[in-house]
Motif scaffolding. Structure first.
Motif, PDB file in Angstrom:
ATOM      1  N   LEU A  30       0.775  -1.175  -0.001  1.00  0.00           N
ATOM      2  CA  LEU A  30      -0.070  -0.104  -0.064  1.00  0.00           C
ATOM      3  C   LEU A  30       0.915   1.170   0.006  1.00  0.00           C
ATOM      4  O   LEU A  30       0.646   2.161  -0.663  1.00  0.00           O
ATOM      5  CB  LEU A  30      -1.021  -0.028   1.085  1.00  0.00           C
ATOM      6  CG  LEU A  30      -1.729   1.128   1.193  1.00  0.00           C
ATOM      7  CD1 LEU A  30      -2.782   1.294   0.088  1.00  0.00           C
ATOM      8  CD2 LEU A  30      -2.769   1.231   2.642  1.00  0.00           C
ATOM      9  N   VAL A  31       1.857   1.329   0.720  1.00  0.00           N
ATOM     10  CA  VAL A  31       2.693   2.456   0.823  1.00  0.00           C
ATOM     11  C   VAL A  31       3.369   2.691  -0.438  1.00  0.00           C
ATOM     12  O   VAL A  31       3.669   3.768  -1.092  1.00  0.00           O
ATOM     13  CB  VAL A  31       3.868   2.218   2.163  1.00  0.00           C
ATOM     14  CG1 VAL A  31       4.763   3.336   1.983  1.00  0.00           C
ATOM     15  CG2 VAL A  31       2.969   2.445   3.430  1.00  0.00           C
ATOM     16  N   THR A  32       3.928   1.420  -1.056  1.00  0.00           N
ATOM     17  CA  THR A  32       4.430   1.494  -2.360  1.00  0.00           C
ATOM     18  C   THR A  32       3.734   2.224  -3.339  1.00  0.00           C
ATOM     19  O   THR A  32       4.051   3.028  -4.092  1.00  0.00           O
ATOM     20  CB  THR A  32       5.046   0.264  -2.887  1.00  0.00           C
ATOM     21  OG1 THR A  32       6.018  -0.235  -1.910  1.00  0.00           O
ATOM     22  CG2 THR A  32       5.753   0.158  -4.314  1.00  0.00           C
ATOM     23  N   ILE A  33       2.442   1.475  -3.359  1.00  0.00           N
ATOM     24  CA  ILE A  33       1.235   2.367  -4.415  1.00  0.00           C
ATOM     25  C   ILE A  33       1.057   3.833  -4.228  1.00  0.00           C
ATOM     26  O   ILE A  33       1.148   4.627  -5.104  1.00  0.00           O
ATOM     27  CB  ILE A  33       0.170   1.503  -4.508  1.00  0.00           C
ATOM     28  CG1 ILE A  33       0.348   0.126  -4.963  1.00  0.00           C
ATOM     29  CG2 ILE A  33      -0.906   2.331  -5.029  1.00  0.00           C
ATOM     30  CD1 ILE A  33      -0.936  -0.834  -4.748  1.00  0.00           C
ATOM     31  N   MET A  34       1.046   4.217  -2.773  1.00  0.00           N
ATOM     32  CA  MET A  34       0.735   5.520  -2.576  1.00  0.00           C
ATOM     33  C   MET A  34       1.939   6.634  -3.168  1.00  0.00           C
ATOM     34  O   MET A  34       1.947   7.538  -3.375  1.00  0.00           O
ATOM     35  CB  MET A  34       0.589   5.593  -1.155  1.00  0.00           C
ATOM     36  CG  MET A  34      -0.736   5.132  -0.756  1.00  0.00           C
ATOM     37  SD  MET A  34      -2.298   5.903  -1.292  1.00  0.00           S
ATOM     38  CE  MET A  34      -2.346   7.114  -0.750  1.00  0.00           C
ATOM     39  N   ALA A  35       3.125   5.893  -2.695  1.00  0.00           N
ATOM     40  CA  ALA A  35       4.412   6.398  -3.124  1.00  0.00           C
ATOM     41  C   ALA A  35       4.508   6.651  -4.682  1.00  0.00           C
ATOM     42  O   ALA A  35       5.174   7.794  -4.984  1.00  0.00           O
ATOM     43  CB  ALA A  35       5.582   5.935  -2.497  1.00  0.00           C
ATOM     44  N   CYS A  36       4.182   5.637  -5.465  1.00  0.00           N
ATOM     45  CA  CYS A  36       4.434   5.767  -6.708  1.00  0.00           C
ATOM     46  C   CYS A  36       3.216   6.818  -7.369  1.00  0.00           C
ATOM     47  O   CYS A  36       3.418   7.483  -8.299  1.00  0.00           O
ATOM     48  CB  CYS A  36       4.133   4.473  -7.366  1.00  0.00           C
ATOM     49  SG  CYS A  36       5.423   3.327  -7.128  1.00  0.00           S
ATOM     50  N   GLY A  37       2.208   6.735  -6.976  1.00  0.00           N
ATOM     51  CA  GLY A  37       1.194   7.799  -7.172  1.00  0.00           C
ATOM     52  C   GLY A  37       1.549   9.191  -7.056  1.00  0.00           C
ATOM     53  O   GLY A  37       1.354  10.155  -7.914  1.00  0.00           O
ATOM     54  N   VAL A  38       2.134   9.379  -5.815  1.00  0.00           N
ATOM     55  CA  VAL A  38       2.843  10.769  -5.341  1.00  0.00           C
ATOM     56  C   VAL A  38       3.819  11.164  -6.356  1.00  0.00           C
ATOM     57  O   VAL A  38       3.742  12.346  -6.952  1.00  0.00           O
ATOM     58  CB  VAL A  38       3.382  10.844  -3.723  1.00  0.00           C
ATOM     59  CG1 VAL A  38       3.863  12.387  -3.670  1.00  0.00           C
ATOM     60  CG2 VAL A  38       1.922  10.587  -2.999  1.00  0.00           C
ATOM     61  N   ALA A  39       4.724  10.142  -6.540  1.00  0.00           N
ATOM     62  CA  ALA A  39       5.814  10.667  -7.514  1.00  0.00           C
ATOM     63  C   ALA A  39       5.363  10.497  -8.886  1.00  0.00           C
ATOM     64  O   ALA A  39       5.971  11.817  -9.387  1.00  0.00           O
ATOM     65  CB  ALA A  39       6.808   9.094  -7.678  1.00  0.00           C
ATOM     66  N   LEU A  40       4.207  10.194  -9.366  1.00  0.00           N
ATOM     67  CA  LEU A  40       3.883  10.399 -10.600  1.00  0.00           C
ATOM     68  C   LEU A  40       3.239  11.810 -10.740  1.00  0.00           C
ATOM     69  O   LEU A  40       3.364  12.351 -11.845  1.00  0.00           O
ATOM     70  CB  LEU A  40       2.800   9.406 -11.216  1.00  0.00           C
ATOM     71  CG  LEU A  40       3.431   8.044 -11.491  1.00  0.00           C
ATOM     72  CD1 LEU A  40       2.240   6.996 -12.086  1.00  0.00           C
ATOM     73  CD2 LEU A  40       4.082   8.149 -13.020  1.00  0.00           C
ATOM     74  N   ILE A  41       2.524  12.106  -9.796  1.00  0.00           N
ATOM     75  CA  ILE A  41       1.923  13.317  -9.766  1.00  0.00           C
ATOM     76  C   ILE A  41       2.825  14.445  -9.791  1.00  0.00           C
ATOM     77  O   ILE A  41       2.929  15.425 -10.529  1.00  0.00           O
ATOM     78  CB  ILE A  41       0.939  13.383  -8.701  1.00  0.00           C
ATOM     79  CG1 ILE A  41      -0.380  12.589  -8.827  1.00  0.00           C
ATOM     80  CG2 ILE A  41       0.440  14.962  -8.365  1.00  0.00           C
ATOM     81  CD1 ILE A  41      -1.089  12.407  -7.749  1.00  0.00           C
TER      82      ILE A  41
END
Length: 67
Positions: A30-41
């Motif tokens: 979950l933390v990995t998915i959230m971090a990837c989302g933030v990094a993409l944005i």
């Protein structure tokens, strides 16, 4: 939903909500998915900023003329 940032944000929130309501995944995933989302944005925002036409200040031709 034409904006890429909005689509990434919605997908990230949906994933976080799915994990909260019962989709079994580890906290690390979950933390990995959230971090990837933030990094993409942030990456898309950086890319969008580079596309803007920022006019260069006028050059002083006399300062660059050799004597």
């Amino acid at each position: 939903m034409k904006s890429r940032k909005v689509r990434v944000a919605v997908a990230t929130v949906i994933c976080a909500y799915a994990a909260q309501v019962g989709l079994h995944m580890s906290e690390q995933v979950l933390v990995t998915i959230m971090a990837c989302g933030v990094a993409l944005i942030v990456g898309i925002a950086h890319e969008d900023h580079g596309r803007r036409d920022i006019p260069a200040p006028p050059r002083d031709e006399t300062a660059t003329t050799p004597l």
